[in-house]
Every structure is written in C-alpha cells, then in structure tokens.
Write an enzyme that holds these catalytic residues in place. Structure first.
Site, PDB file in Angstrom:
ATOM      1  N   ALA A   1      34.019  80.242  -8.789  1.00  0.00           N
ATOM      2  CA  ALA A   1      33.304  79.701  -9.945  1.00  0.00           C
ATOM      3  C   ALA A   1      32.700  78.333  -9.631  1.00  0.00           C
ATOM      4  O   ALA A   1      31.533  78.063  -9.959  1.00  0.00           O
ATOM      5  CB  ALA A   1      34.236  79.605 -11.151  1.00  0.00           C
TER       6      ALA A   1
ATOM      7  N   ARG B   1      46.847  96.692 -16.865  1.00  0.00           N
ATOM      8  CA  ARG B   1      47.925  95.964 -16.202  1.00  0.00           C
ATOM      9  C   ARG B   1      49.064  95.573 -17.125  1.00  0.00           C
ATOM     10  O   ARG B   1      50.228  95.538 -16.715  1.00  0.00           O
ATOM     11  CB  ARG B   1      47.349  94.714 -15.524  1.00  0.00           C
TER      12      ARG B   1
ATOM     13  N   GLU C   1      38.530  80.612 -14.400  1.00  0.00           N
ATOM     14  CA  GLU C   1      39.789  80.896 -15.088  1.00  0.00           C
ATOM     15  C   GLU C   1      40.261  79.772 -15.999  1.00  0.00           C
ATOM     16  O   GLU C   1      40.962  80.016 -16.973  1.00  0.00           O
ATOM     17  CB  GLU C   1      40.875  81.228 -14.060  1.00  0.00           C
TER      18      GLU C   1
ATOM     19  N   GLN D   1      42.481  90.118  -3.857  1.00  0.00           N
ATOM     20  CA  GLN D   1      42.377  91.344  -3.067  1.00  0.00           C
ATOM     21  C   GLN D   1      41.439  92.340  -3.727  1.00  0.00           C
ATOM     22  O   GLN D   1      40.795  93.142  -3.057  1.00  0.00           O
ATOM     23  CB  GLN D   1      43.757  91.972  -2.883  1.00  0.00           C
TER      24      GLN D   1
ATOM     25  N   GLY E   1      36.848  77.171  -5.697  1.00  0.00           N
ATOM     26  CA  GLY E   1      36.874  78.628  -5.741  1.00  0.00           C
ATOM     27  C   GLY E   1      35.495  79.192  -6.015  1.00  0.00           C
ATOM     28  O   GLY E   1      34.486  78.482  -5.979  1.00  0.00           O
TER      29      GLY E   1
ATOM     30  N   ALA F   1      40.369  82.779  -3.171  1.00  0.00           N
ATOM     31  CA  ALA F   1      40.522  83.128  -1.758  1.00  0.00           C
ATOM     32  C   ALA F   1      41.600  84.170  -1.534  1.00  0.00           C
ATOM     33  O   ALA F   1      41.607  84.858  -0.512  1.00  0.00           O
ATOM     34  CB  ALA F   1      40.823  81.872  -0.940  1.00  0.00           C
TER      35      ALA F   1
ATOM     36  N   SER G   1      37.230  89.183 -12.854  1.00  0.00           N
ATOM     37  CA  SER G   1      37.383  87.722 -12.754  1.00  0.00           C
ATOM     38  C   SER G   1      36.428  87.111 -11.726  1.00  0.00           C
ATOM     39  O   SER G   1      35.782  86.094 -12.005  1.00  0.00           O
ATOM     40  CB  SER G   1      38.826  87.348 -12.415  1.00  0.00           C
ATOM     41  N   LEU G   2      36.329  87.703 -10.540  1.00  0.00           N
ATOM     42  CA  LEU G   2      35.347  87.195  -9.572  1.00  0.00           C
ATOM     43  C   LEU G   2      33.933  87.355 -10.131  1.00  0.00           C
ATOM     44  O   LEU G   2      33.070  86.484  -9.933  1.00  0.00           O
ATOM     45  CB  LEU G   2      35.477  87.925  -8.233  1.00  0.00           C
TER      46      LEU G   2
END
Length: 482
Positions: free
Chosen positions: A16, A276, A358, A47, A14, A44, A374-375
């Site tokens: 990271a 959230r 993560e 969104q 991913g 991947a 997070s990204l």
C-alpha cells in the site's frame, strides 16, 4: 508562512505504501519505514495472491458478490464494486512495474481458487511467494524513482500538528535520535495489529503502531472489533507463526481431526474452502476441546518447489514434509478489517492525515476479508491516494509553534507478553462477555505504562459494544443471537 515544496511523507514500505509513493509522482515523496530494506511488512509475507476477475466466465460483479458474502454484508457496497472493477487494471499496472505473474502452459495468467471465492480468480507471482514478489518489484521501482526518497531504519513515533492539521512527523532512528520532518501530507501505511496477539501470521512490526498514532491524534476509528484469524498457521512454538497458504486447500489439501475425519464435513457447504472465520472457529473449537487439527496435503499434485516453495521450505525447516505427512495447524491472528476510518480517497477525520492498506478502514472488507483482496486493496487504494496527493494544493505551514502528538512509550517486555496472551484468550476467534470485560479492565490498568495497552483497550471496547455475532466477530455469550 511556508508554502510546501514539502514532501508527501508515506510511513510504511509494504504494498500500500509503495503503490501510494509510486503513484504520487512527480510530487516529492519521502518513504519512511522501520526496516532498512522494506522487508518487514506483512505484504512481503503474503502467500496468497491478488483476486481479479480475469477469466472470460468471471465478472467483477461476481467477485463483488463473493466479497460481500465473506464480509457478512457489513461492507460499503460502492467501495466493493469499485475495488472489484479496478482489479484487472491493477494487475496490468503491476505487470508494468515488472511483477512477473505465474502463467500456465499456454502462456496465460494462471488462476487459482481460495476460500470464499466461487471462481478461480487468484493470480500469483512465484507460487506462494506473491507478496514478496510484489514488494521486491515495487521497492525496486520506488528506489529508482527520482521523486521518491527512501529512508529505512526509522520509526515514526509522533505527528506534528498545527491548528488541528497534521503537518509532519517525528522520527526516531535506531540510536534513539529524533528528527522532525515537515510534510505536505502524511500517509500512514503501517499495516495491521496481528503482532498484538500471542499467535499470529504477521511479522513483529505489525503491532498496530500506526493505528495507535492516528488514534492519539484524534482520528476516528471504524470496525476495530473485526479481526480475521487464518485457520492454518503451522502449529509450532513461537509468537509469529509460519502461514500455510489457503491455496493448498484450493489444490486439494484436506483438514482432518485426530481420528482422520474431515474437519469441515457438515459444517459449511464450501467445506475446507469456507470463509476463514468459519474454518478458524471450527479449528479453534477442536483445539479447545483438547484435540489437534491436521492439514493433509499429501494428495496435492505438481511440483511443490514451483507451486508452493515458501510452504515447503518453511515446513522442512521445522521438521515437516507436507508431501509425505499431514501438518499440525492452528488459527493465528491474520488481518484487521478495522482501522482508521477513511473515505474512498484515504482521508481520515484529521486534516492532512491519510491512511491506506490494513491500517485504514474504508468499508471494503466488511466484517471479514475475502481471501486475496488485501494486496488488491493496497494496490488500488494506494494508486488512488497517490494520484490524489500528486494533484492536491500545497498546504500552508505557519511560522508558529507546532504541537507534537506522541504515540507514547512501549510496554515493558514482560507486560507486553501478558497483553499478547490476554488478547489471544479473550479476543480470539470466539469471544465471551466476561472475558472481554476482564481483559478490558486489565488493559485499563496497564494503559499508563504503554501505548499497546491503550490500543488493546480500544479494540476490546469495540468488541464489547458489538454484542451480536457478525462475520469474524463471534460471541458465545449465554443467549447471544447469531
């Protein structure tokens, strides 16, 4: 004794893992991942985009304030300030890696807004396909890099240790063949735990395998109880559910109940764009009472095929057209704020073992991750760790036997399905002491049969020990203080 001209082994393809591998050059890197093309990561599927204070009216300090508020101030403040200060440089680095971010009509980076953010500060690439765009670009760079050797189709199921230090990994390929790979350092970049839940936005591979492996080696954990649930996954049958991006609500979509009433009215000042955990609990409560929740995006303007191509294609494939009718939505396990405890550089408590993304917990997200951080974390922490390892002294591996620490067997399919449902019921957006206790006892009984039960037992233990509600960990025990 053998001095390393050994590779740095990075486990996970991913964002990271890719950022770590690219930034470790010219040191030799072996990048290992389960999927042959690296497409099986949660990165991947992301969104949302990347949060960065790029607007002249915005500042890293304001971004930090929003991050701390979302995290219920359980965050490591210094890490948050560093993360938000590094965001602009991360965007520039990604552009240098050929990531094409979306731009407005004037040619400037287009900035969107998502839940918990006081400003529009989210950059996207390919609309709601940002994660895929990042992974595609970084994967191409990694496969072209002379210092990176990519190997897909392998699972890392064991760690090699010598005198308390991790000195390599054991891999298992699709035919069940094992191979030992000695390493100058081992980096776990294996993602989260969402696929341990019956309903998740994560891919099947986000099952906590790296976390379980680190724990088996004796690495300390941190904040395992904090699991974020995304409030708007498409409510269709299945385990891994399609996500309906939060950016839709930023663009004007509304959450409604069965009677067409605004779901978040009077619940939170930010309404549909509340953090959230707040929105997820509200959606879960309505569903628990027998109702359904709908996301009405019919008022969202613009070209859907350009702005939200992933959501549009996914919805159409399931028989829904979000441009014409409201979508049924449900909460789904989305992101794990906890993980293997690391310092700011990605070191775990076990020498030679590092973690990033993560699977790691450095305190930056606190009790609840802010949208699109997070990204960002994967990029900036991966770059920092890669640079550290590139300049690290080579370890010495002795000509002595190595100890193999194994993750262990997987639960049989039937028991794994039981575990998924158990966590969904007991460890979801709302938790209660008796359910947590009963689930922990069942996992204790299942633990000898598979590593997933042992990992679930550790998660449930952390949830039981934190008796007060905080961030995404919400207790509704009798008399529980909030």
């Amino acid at each position: 004794m053998r001095h390393a001209h050994l590779p740095i082994v990075v486990v996970g393809g991913g964002v990271a893992g890719l950022a770590t591998a690219l930034s470790a050059g010219p040191a030799s890197v072996r990048l290992l991942c389960r999927a042959h093309d690296g497409c099986g990561s949660a990165s991947a599927l992301a969104q949302g985009g990347i949060a960065a204070a790029l607007d002249p009216q915005d500042t890293p300090a304001a971004h930090a304030i929003d991050t701390l508020a979302a995290g219920a101030h359980h965050n490591d403040v210094a890490m948050v300030q560093w993360l938000t200060a590094e965001a602009s440089a991360a965007i520039a680095w990604l552009q240098a890696q050929a990531v094409a971010f979306d731009r407005d009509s004037a040619g400037d980076l287009q900035l969107g807004r998502e839940g918990g953010h006081g400003q529009a500060r989210i950059v996207h690439a390919g609309g709601d396909a940002s994660g895929a765009a990042l992974v595609l670009a970084l994967r191409a760079q990694a496969q072209a890099a002379a210092h990176v050797q990519w190997r897909g189709g392998v699972d890392v199921d064991g760690l090699l240790m010598q005198e308390g230090r991790v000195v390599g990994v054991r891999t298992c390929d699709e035919r069940g063949r094992h191979e030992q790979v000695e390493a100058a350092a081992v980096v776990l970049a294996t993602g989260g735990i969402g696929a341990l839940y019956a309903r998740t936005s994560n891919p099947p591979g986000a099952d906590g395998a790296g976390l379980a492996l680190g724990l088996a080696a004796g690495a300390e954990a941190r904040d395992l109880e904090f699991v974020q649930f995304h409030p708007t996954a498409l409510d269709v049958p299945g385990h891994c559910l399609p996500l309906v991006t939060e950016a839709l609500r930023g663009a004007g979509a509304r959450l409604l109940d069965d009677h067409g009433h605004a779901l978040m009215a009077g619940i939170h000042p930010q309404g549909d764009l509340a953090p959230r955990d707040v929105v997820s609990r509200r959606v879960a409560a309505v569903r628990a009472a027998g109702g359904r929740v709908w996301l009405d995006a019919t008022a969202v303007a613009g070209d859907w095929e350009q702005r939200f191509p992933t959501v549009l294609a996914t919805c159409l494939a399931h028989g829904f057209d979000p441009r014409l009718a409201a979508l049924p939505v449900t909460p789904a396990a989305h992101f794990h704020m906890g993980g293997l405890a690391t310092d700011a550089d990605g070191r775990t408590s076990v020498p030679g073992l590092y973690a990033v993304g993560e699977v790691a917990c450095n305190g930056v997200h606190g009790a609840n991750r802010l949208a699109s951080n997070s990204l960002l974390e994967g990029v900036v922490c991966g770059r920092r760790l890669g640079r550290l390892l590139a300049n690290a002294d080579a370890p010495v591996i002795r000509d002595e036997p190595m100890q193999l620490v194994e993750r262990g067997n997987s639960l049989p399919a039937a028991q794994l399905a039981v575990l998924h449902e158990l966590l969904w019921q007991a460890a979801g957006p709302v938790r209660e002491s008796t359910s947590l206790r009963d689930a922990w006892r069942i996992c204790t009984a299942l633990a000898p049969a598979g590593w997933q039960a042992r990992l679930a037992k550790a998660l449930l233990r952390a949830m039981r020990l934190r008796r007060q509600s905080l961030g995404a960990h919400w207790r509704e025990d009798r008399g529980c203080p909030h």
